[in-house]
Design a protein around this motif. Sequence first.
Motif, PDB file in Angstrom:
ATOM      1  N   ASP A   4      30.252  29.812  50.399  1.00  0.00           N
ATOM      2  CA  ASP A   4      29.896  28.769  51.363  1.00  0.00           C
ATOM      3  C   ASP A   4      28.891  27.786  50.786  1.00  0.00           C
ATOM      4  N   THR A  17      36.848  27.302  58.275  1.00  0.00           N
ATOM      5  CA  THR A  17      38.040  27.770  57.575  1.00  0.00           C
ATOM      6  C   THR A  17      39.288  27.570  58.424  1.00  0.00           C
ATOM      7  N   ARG A  62      36.085  33.983  51.980  1.00  0.00           N
ATOM      8  CA  ARG A  62      36.174  32.960  53.020  1.00  0.00           C
ATOM      9  C   ARG A  62      36.158  33.553  54.431  1.00  0.00           C
ATOM     10  N   TYR A  87      44.097  24.863  47.075  1.00  0.00           N
ATOM     11  CA  TYR A  87      43.814  24.689  48.510  1.00  0.00           C
ATOM     12  C   TYR A  87      42.347  24.328  48.727  1.00  0.00           C
ATOM     13  N   LEU A  88      41.438  25.080  48.094  1.00  0.00           N
ATOM     14  CA  LEU A  88      40.016  24.918  48.369  1.00  0.00           C
ATOM     15  C   LEU A  88      39.401  23.690  47.698  1.00  0.00           C
ATOM     16  N   ALA A 137      34.797  29.608  46.327  1.00  0.00           N
ATOM     17  CA  ALA A 137      35.082  30.261  47.597  1.00  0.00           C
ATOM     18  C   ALA A 137      33.830  30.589  48.395  1.00  0.00           C
ATOM     19  N   ARG A 165      39.569  20.207  49.215  1.00  0.00           N
ATOM     20  CA  ARG A 165      38.826  20.146  50.467  1.00  0.00           C
ATOM     21  C   ARG A 165      37.318  20.085  50.237  1.00  0.00           C
TER      22      ARG A 165
END
Length: 275
Positions: free
Chosen positions: A134, A230, A108, A162-163, A132, A166
């Motif tokens: 892009d 990020t 990231r 967390y990722l 993770a 999102r």
Amino acid sequence: MSPFTGSAAPTPAWEHLRLTVDEGVATVTLARPDKLNALTFGAYADLRDLLAELSRTRSVRALVLGGEGRGFCSGGDVDEIIGATLAMDTAQLLDFNRMTGQVVRALRECPFPVVAAVHGVAAGAGAVLALAADFRVADPSARFAFLFTKVGLSGGDMGAAYLLPRVVGLGHATRLLMLGEPVRAPEAERIGLLSEVTDEGGADEAATALARRLADGPALAYAQTKALLTAELDMPLAASVELDAATQALLMNGEDYAEFHAAFAAKRTPKWRGR
């Protein structure tokens, strides 16, 4: 990441993965095809250290992450990691889990876009590595599975909790992380997990083409866009727009911004220098 280095020389060869660099595009291939590229302690450490080294060189402008053989990555090796961790004490387990998280942070935080080329299975830690990145480009038969609860662990491993919300939203993330059920490429694209679904067998080529497009573009603008995406995930709006303003002011002093104007006036294609 800082470009400044100490006295250690660059690593001449990597034992647990394969690296090639072609005019700014790095290709990192997980190379244990007989084990569906299952990760070992050494593979995690190589990924962590390689990403740090590539980030310091400033010569890499895009990276493709792929897997050799029948799949992308089947996750942590059952014998070499899961079996070994049963004999570890808490301090050793914490060191290991922190290392896996460092790999995700490196993906990231590296100053170039990362494109995951996914075919076959991306499971467990393999699914998080792709998450993770892009961009995620996949064959239609590719499948993702966040398997952590299947082995009695939290679905929130390596930053997944967390990722993933999102990327796909809380509802889909809850289903994927709690149940650990496989998600094939068409559904993964529908919920936003994939950037592109290719023809069968086309993920590697499409990912490389995307990386080439990114590497040939305004690298500094891409790096700053990635950094802001990020950094601003958890910022209030006022802080975000202030950071955007400061970033744009810096880039407006850059060579690429002036080059765009000169190219526009001359009716030619800009020659991006990443500065």
